[in-house]
Enzyme design. Structure first.
Site, PDB file in Angstrom:
ATOM      1  N   HIS A 118      -0.089  29.419  13.180  1.00 45.21           N
ATOM      2  CA  HIS A 118      -0.391  29.042  14.563  1.00 45.21           C
ATOM      3  C   HIS A 118      -0.552  27.538  14.673  1.00 45.21           C
ATOM      4  O   HIS A 118      -1.092  26.880  13.775  1.00 45.21           O
ATOM      5  CB  HIS A 118      -1.678  29.725  15.040  1.00 45.21           C
ATOM      6  CG  HIS A 118      -1.534  31.201  15.194  1.00 45.21           C
ATOM      7  ND1 HIS A 118      -2.602  32.060  15.185  1.00 45.21           N
ATOM      8  CD2 HIS A 118      -0.434  31.982  15.358  1.00 45.21           C
ATOM      9  CE1 HIS A 118      -2.173  33.305  15.343  1.00 45.21           C
ATOM     10  NE2 HIS A 118      -0.868  33.282  15.444  1.00 45.21           N
ATOM     11  N   PRO A 152       3.574  -8.419   5.860  1.00 46.07           N
ATOM     12  CA  PRO A 152       3.009  -9.764   5.712  1.00 46.07           C
ATOM     13  C   PRO A 152       1.480  -9.718   5.700  1.00 46.07           C
ATOM     14  O   PRO A 152       0.865  -8.926   6.420  1.00 46.07           O
ATOM     15  CB  PRO A 152       3.510 -10.499   6.964  1.00 46.07           C
ATOM     16  CG  PRO A 152       4.677  -9.704   7.445  1.00 46.07           C
ATOM     17  CD  PRO A 152       4.390  -8.287   7.082  1.00 46.07           C
ATOM     18  N   LYS A 176       0.857  -1.196   0.000  1.00 43.78           N
ATOM     19  CA  LYS A 176       0.000   0.000   0.000  1.00 43.78           C
ATOM     20  C   LYS A 176       0.890   1.242   0.000  1.00 43.78           C
ATOM     21  O   LYS A 176       2.029   1.207   0.470  1.00 43.78           O
ATOM     22  CB  LYS A 176      -0.902  -0.001   1.242  1.00 43.78           C
ATOM     23  CG  LYS A 176      -0.120  -0.115   2.557  1.00 43.78           C
ATOM     24  CD  LYS A 176      -1.014  -0.475   3.717  1.00 43.78           C
ATOM     25  CE  LYS A 176      -0.174  -0.788   4.971  1.00 43.78           C
ATOM     26  NZ  LYS A 176      -1.006  -1.221   6.107  1.00 43.78           N
ATOM     27  N   SER A 188      16.455  29.163  14.999  1.00 41.96           N
ATOM     28  CA  SER A 188      16.174  30.561  15.320  1.00 41.96           C
ATOM     29  C   SER A 188      15.156  30.664  16.434  1.00 41.96           C
ATOM     30  O   SER A 188      14.286  29.808  16.588  1.00 41.96           O
ATOM     31  CB  SER A 188      15.650  31.270  14.066  1.00 41.96           C
ATOM     32  OG  SER A 188      15.032  32.484  14.395  1.00 41.96           O
ATOM     33  N   SER A 231     -15.805  39.587   4.769  1.00 41.09           N
ATOM     34  CA  SER A 231     -14.375  39.264   4.732  1.00 41.09           C
ATOM     35  C   SER A 231     -13.669  40.146   5.748  1.00 41.09           C
ATOM     36  O   SER A 231     -14.260  41.093   6.286  1.00 41.09           O
ATOM     37  CB  SER A 231     -13.797  39.517   3.333  1.00 41.09           C
ATOM     38  OG  SER A 231     -13.794  40.909   3.050  1.00 41.09           O
ATOM     39  N   THR A 288       8.916  43.749  16.971  1.00 37.06           N
ATOM     40  CA  THR A 288       9.880  43.588  15.884  1.00 37.06           C
ATOM     41  C   THR A 288      10.251  44.950  15.309  1.00 37.06           C
ATOM     42  O   THR A 288       9.375  45.742  14.967  1.00 37.06           O
ATOM     43  CB  THR A 288       9.291  42.704  14.769  1.00 37.06           C
ATOM     44  OG1 THR A 288       8.990  41.422  15.315  1.00 37.06           O
ATOM     45  CG2 THR A 288      10.274  42.543  13.629  1.00 37.06           C
ATOM     46  N   ASP A 312      14.283  27.898  10.657  1.00 35.59           N
ATOM     47  CA  ASP A 312      13.328  28.084  11.747  1.00 35.59           C
ATOM     48  C   ASP A 312      13.781  27.345  13.007  1.00 35.59           C
ATOM     49  O   ASP A 312      13.702  27.875  14.118  1.00 35.59           O
ATOM     50  CB  ASP A 312      11.955  27.583  11.298  1.00 35.59           C
ATOM     51  CG  ASP A 312      10.894  27.726  12.380  1.00 35.59           C
ATOM     52  OD1 ASP A 312      10.630  28.859  12.787  1.00 35.59           O
ATOM     53  OD2 ASP A 312      10.356  26.703  12.821  1.00 35.59           O
ATOM     54  N   GLU A 357     -11.655  -8.259  13.277  1.00 35.92           N
ATOM     55  CA  GLU A 357     -11.230  -6.876  12.995  1.00 35.92           C
ATOM     56  C   GLU A 357     -11.873  -5.918  13.986  1.00 35.92           C
ATOM     57  O   GLU A 357     -13.091  -5.968  14.223  1.00 35.92           O
ATOM     58  CB  GLU A 357     -11.621  -6.468  11.571  1.00 35.92           C
ATOM     59  CG  GLU A 357     -10.804  -7.146  10.490  1.00 35.92           C
ATOM     60  CD  GLU A 357     -11.079  -6.553   9.112  1.00 35.92           C
ATOM     61  OE1 GLU A 357     -12.037  -5.750   8.988  1.00 35.92           O
ATOM     62  OE2 GLU A 357     -10.341  -6.881   8.169  1.00 35.92           O
ATOM     63  N   GLY A 400      -8.102   1.570   1.325  1.00 41.38           N
ATOM     64  CA  GLY A 400      -8.829   0.376   0.893  1.00 41.38           C
ATOM     65  C   GLY A 400      -9.980   0.718  -0.028  1.00 41.38           C
ATOM     66  O   GLY A 400     -10.165   0.090  -1.082  1.00 41.38           O
TER      67      GLY A 400
END
Length: 1092
Positions: free
Chosen positions: A751, A109, A58, A260, A780, A348, A257, A118, A67
């Site tokens: 996030h 296997p 698979k 830092s 929006s 910043t 990243d 199952e 499946g």
């Protein structure tokens, strides 16, 4: 991002290694991986069971329901597997909306079994605990397990028992399988917890008489726990979602990243797209993607990414050049646009980060013009005006169309401009410069006697809010409705002096009587005091090594602001909650493992402590208190009117977007009453609902704004609160991340919690639910400001809000360092240097980067040439310098310098003291003859004296000739050091006039006495003068100046320091005791008789 999907092979590898269960887990480590590069012969040698077993094959590429999609080959022999793989390998396949290429397969296997054997089991994390789902019918046709499965919730810090599993999960399981299943599920749960999984699904789990078989498995782990689980995890490869390729540039940015303290993210969506983004901030990056998709740009959006957390100039340059490199690889018939956007930064330095972007634009100006790239910039925050100016200038100098906008322009307006949906203003209005905010409008230096402390809408109430309700005995204590007041005091964990100074400046402009920071805690130093400014005067804030001491000495403190790192934030927060006086804790750190955060939440609920964060900038209550860097620097505090309360409260996940809300609210209403950024993690310490209910119960707040996002279901509690009438004040809501439903493959946004695991968690679904519940929801984010203004105007019109008169805030002087950063002042430097600059990303020696020094293999002599002489000296000159250092390195223990060093070492002194003791003996009599010899011989030679005249004059003047004479060596026993140097100099120097002159003097002096030879000091002195005068790098005046200022003695000092250090180490190694000079080596000459 925290929860990251791992491949099935990785998940099973972990499970087989670390699960502890009495159930017999079969086929451990029986799997083989196949890719385009697989050699089948090598594979069968490594896994011989492939030749004998029936097999299953698979794809292992994070594909769900393989499946049902016909992507599993079952009960095949090896030849059948080869044929199946050949028919699927590198074939394009569609899964849902995603198209991808199959190229990674797993062979295992084949396990013969019946449908009755199952089962289905799944464990997943939520805020309250971990849910265990079990269904007695597993496999492809399992259907809607959420509806059908038995479930059990294990609360945070609780354990799962086999008894619980049998009683609550295995009710439909045959008795003969219950023991194996209960043991396996408990072992699986413990394994899930120990290795910091967030999701683990096995379907089907097969149980036969032989034991337990894990057939198919899907899992996610909390990647932030890497520092805890590294020993067990090893180096994990996180595969991309199916339908999206893993690009080397993404791996490069991920590596940046990881190294830092800042955040750098990049996901390539469509490398051929024409719309590229370079956005600052996790929340802002999602808003920009939303707006691009809302305006019809989803098929042209090339990338998602963000940079935040104050990356350095070099990190920003590396990030920007990666974006520019990608977008200039293939042309687009309509040209391309680059959107350099962002919200208003809290801390910043915008100008500093823009320097890196400007460097990258200059480096790529040719390709950018060739690909017809237009750049749109919108940014705010500390020093943003200078950043925008620099960005505008680079557009003019390079000829690249760059349109620049500041906080006066709505954050996402540049998207409409870039996509042709709105006109580009010729001269956009610019806000006043940072410095102007610091001047009192009345031109008076005096602080106003009174400032507005109440909301615009009503007079101030005594307690400012309804107090927290008292709880009945036995129930958890209720959390406070009011987190911050005018007299709130805090302890700051961590040496964050800039943030503390920002808090004090805020306190001062809010006319607080005392600073809000009572003390700091920093475990890595002893108790001391730290200096800060309170307005114009300096004050001292105590710093404690121990948190308990700080709490004991400051009982009025009820807020803890933790700047602890992600590794220590958990422990320091637990410690903080042990003190009953603490009611609110802000955790700034990003990347705390979710399991730790959930434990903090549980403990905080028990102790009635409100946690803001993790992964937050904090919160602000205008006129009262601000957490750390919230609200940005003082210019933004004043521009957004955060020094006095308004009537509007907000709650947001994003810290950067909270500052953007400050800006929007100040422009559309009477201002902010309180604002909190709960943090971007999946499980924030406090929820939207907690804060919205606080706002509902606070009289001064008249309207509420919530900025939610994709992922989680907390926003639905707001819907419930509105429909049930618990929330009656107007609520304006918008959930960011609407673009996610338009992407073909899953995208993890900036996030950690911004990822939808089901349809109800999408931003689109939540926005519609909020709209249906009665909240004000814009179409929006672009329209958010308009909706806020409409609601506010209605509240003013019906008298709910009565705007108050503005009162100017007190003035606060600007810090010298920031004024200099802004270019507002100049001051003569205390020091000047011209040899070395360590301020940039790379150390520079006399204008030469350190990488070039090594690349050119300049050696120690070359470095000395740069630092001492500011020249790149010829190769022979560098070799000569190194030879001088070698021959002067040591001359035995008997000389005065080595003797002093040895005596000091044996007296137990340290290396520096012993070395200094030896160096202090260097002078005209020992080792300091280089300069004196160079000066004497140069003066005689330059004045035209014959060697005999020079010798006679020195004798007549009663002066020694420096550099002539040796205690041991003579004309008959020459100093081999001098001979080695003489051979090199004669062979390599262009001219040796002064050396030849000195050798003529030596002939005269040795004719009188054989040991009056030109010694090593004298030889180096005169040869160095020849070098300086004839190598071509110096004028005659420059060469003479270096001799005059003592450069040549430096050769001896540097060389002999090596020997002195050797003697020090030798004495320590030999364990030599205190030295006392023997009496028989001292001649005691005392007067025989002394009379008064």
């Amino acid at each position: 991002m925290s929860a990251k999907a791992i491949s099935e092979q990785t998940g099973k590898d972990f499970l087989y290694k670390y699960i502890c269960t009495s159930a017999a887990v079969q086929n451990r480590f029986s799997y083989a991986r196949v890719t385009t590069e697989t050699d089948w012969d090598s594979l069968t040698q490594e896994h011989p069971w492939l030749l004998t077993e029936r097999l299953v094959v698979k794809p292992d590429q994070l594909i769900k329901r393989r499946g049902k999609l016909g992507l599993v080959g079952i009960n095949l022999d090896l030849q059948g597997v080869k044929e199946w793989v050949k028919s699927h390998l590198m074939k394009e396949t569609t899964v849902g909306k995603a198209k991808g290429v199959l190229k990674n397969f797993l062979i295992e296997p084949f396990v013969p079994h019946t449908q009755e054997e199952e089962f289905y089991v799944c464990i997943y994390a939520t805020r309250e605990g971990d849910h265990v789902l079990f269904h007695h019918e597993g496999g492809v046709e399992v259907g809607d397990v959420d509806a059908k499965a038995q479930r059990l919730m294990v609360a945070v810090d609780d354990k799962l028992s086999e008894e619980q599993v049998r009683d609550q999960l295995l009710t439909h399981v045959p008795e003969n399988k219950k023991e194996a299943l209960s043991s396996f599920i408990v072992g699986l749960f413990n394994f899930y917890e120990d290795l910091y999984f967030t999701y683990l699904e096995i379907n089907p789990l097969v149980v036969t008489h032989k034991g337990v078989y894990v057939l198919d498995m899907a899992a996610k782990i909390d990647a932030t726990a890497d520092y805890i689980c590294k020993a067990k995890w090893g180096d994990i490869e996180f595969p991309p979602p199916f339908g999206r390729e893993a690009y080397p540039e993404e791996a490069y940015i991920a590596d940046l990243d990881s190294k830092s303290g800042a955040s750098l993210k990049l996901t390539l969506l469509n490398p051929s797209g024409r719309i590229w983004t370079m956005v600052a901030g996790g929340g802002a990056s999602v808003v920009y993607s939303d707006t691009i998709c809302d305006l019809g740009g989803v098929d042209e959006l090339a990338n998602y990414g963000e940079y935040s957390g104050a990356p350095s100039e070099q990190q920003t340059y590396d990030y920007a050049k990666t974006i520019l490199s990608l977008m200039t690889r293939e042309k687009h018939p309509e040209g391309k646009v680059l959107i350099i956007g962002g919200s208003i930064a809290n801390f910043t330095n915008v100008a500093a980060t823009f320097k890196g972007i400007v460097r990258a634009i200059k480096d790529y100006q040719g390709p950018l013009k060739e690909h017809e790239v237009t750049i749109f910039v919108r940014r705010g925050g500390p020093n943003y005006q200078e950043g925008l100016r620099v960005m505008g200038e680079v557009g003019k100098t390079t000829g690249i169309p760059i349109h620049v906008f500041g906080t006066e322009t709505h954050m996402t307006a540049i998207v409409g401009m870039a996509m042709g949906h709105r006109p580009i203003p010729n001269q956009p209005p610019m806000d006043a410069h940072t410095a102007n905010f610091l001047l009192n409008a009345s031109n008076s230096a005096m602080t106003p006697a009174t400032t507005r402390t109440a909301s615009f809408s009503e007079p101030r109430t005594p307690n400012d809010a309804i107090p927290a309700k008292k709880c009945k005995a036995g129930l958890p204590a209720a959390k406070a409705t009011t987190l911050f007041r005018k007299n709130t005091k805090a302890i700051v964990w961590g040496m964050q002096t800039r943030a503390v100074q920002g808090m004090m400046d805020f306190d001062y402009v809010c006319s607080r009587e005392e600073p809000s920071v009572a003390a700091m805690v920093y475990p890595f130093t002893g108790d001391h005091k730290q200096k800060f400014y309170w307005g114009h005067k300096e004050i001292l804030v105590p710093v404690y090594k121990n948190m308990a001491d700080a709490m004991k000495k400051h009982p009025d403190v009820d807020v803890l602001i933790s700047f602890a790192s992600l590794r220590s934030a958990f422990d320091s927060t637990i410690e903080g909650m042990q003190h009953p006086q603490i009611h609110t804790i802000a955790i700034i750190a990003e990347g705390i493992p979710e399991a730790q955060t959930r434990k903090l939440i549980k403990m905080a609920d028990e102790k009635a402590v409100t946690i803001i964060g993790p992964a937050t900038v904090g919160g602000i209550k205008p006129g009262c208190f601000k957490i750390g860097n919230t609200g940005g620097m003082l210019d933004n505090i004043l521009a957004s009117k955060l020094y006095r309360p308004g009537s509007v409260a907000y709650v947001s996940r994003s810290g950067g977007m909270s500052n953007e809300l400050n800006n929007i609210i100040s422009r559309t209403t009477d201002g902010v009453y309180e604002g909190v950024a709960i943090g971007g993690d999946r499980y924030p310490g406090s929820t939207f609902m907690e804060h919205v209910l606080r706002y509902q119960d606070t009289p001064g707040i008249k309207m509420i704004i919530m900025l939610g996002e994709i992922g989680g279901t907390e926003e639905y509690k707001i819907c419930q609160g509105i429909t049930e009438g618990r929330i009656t004040k107007p609520v304006v809501c918008w959930c960011i991340g609407t673009c996610a439903t338009m992407f073909a493959s899953e995208v993890q946004f900036g996030h950690a919690g911004a990822c939808a695991n089901q349809a109800s968690e999408t931003a689109v679904a939540k926005n519609q639910a909020l709209r249906d519940a009665g909240a004000y929801v814009p179409k929006s984010f672009d329209e958010l400001g308009n909706v806020i203004k409409t609601v506010y105007d209605e509240l003013v019109a019906n008298g709910t809000i009565i705007p108050a008169q503005e009162v100017p805030p007190p003035t606060v002087p600007m810090d010298y360092s920031w004024a200099r950063e802004l270019g507002l002042i100049r001051k003569p430097a205390s020091f000047m240097t011209s040899i070395c600059d360590e301020r940039g990303q790379e150390l520079i020696y006399a204008g030469m980067p350190i990488t070039e020094v090594f690349k050119e293999e300049m050696g120690l002599g070359g470095v000395l040439g740069l630092l001492w002489f500011q020249r790149r000296l010829p190769r022979y000159a560098c070799q000569f310098i190194e030879m001088c250092l070698m021959v002067t390195a040591d001359h035995g223990p008997a000389v005065s310098g080595a003797h002093n060093t040895i005596v000091c070492a044996r007296a137990g002194k340290d290396l520096i003291s012993s070395l200094t003791s030896g160096l202090l003996t260097i002078g005209d009599r020992f080792g300091g003859a280089l300069d004196a010899a160079a000066k004497q011989f140069s003066k005689a030679f330059d004045s035209g004296m014959l060697p005999m005249e020079f010798v006679n004059k020195m004798k007549k003047d009663g002066k020694l000739i420096m550099g002539i004479g040796h205690r041991v060596k003579s004309i008959n026993n020459p100093d081999m050091r001098v001979q080695i140097l003489k051979d090199f100099v004669k062979q390599n120097f262009p001219s040796t006039q002064l050396l030849d002159y000195a050798l003529d003097v030596e002939k005269i002096t040795t004719s009188k006495k054989p040991n009056l030879i030109l010694n090593v000091d004298g030889f180096i002195g005169v040869a160095f003068v020849d070098l300086l005068r004839t190598c071509g790098g110096f004028t005659r005046d420059e060469a003479d100046e270096f001799v005059e200022i003592g450069a040549l003695n430096g050769i001896f000092v540097l060389g002999r320091s090596m020997g002195f250090i050797g003697h020090y180490l030798d004495q320590k190694r030999l364990k030599q005791g205190l030295y006392r000079h023997p009496w028989d080596d001292i001649s005691y000459v005392l007067p025989e008789h002394m009379s008064m």
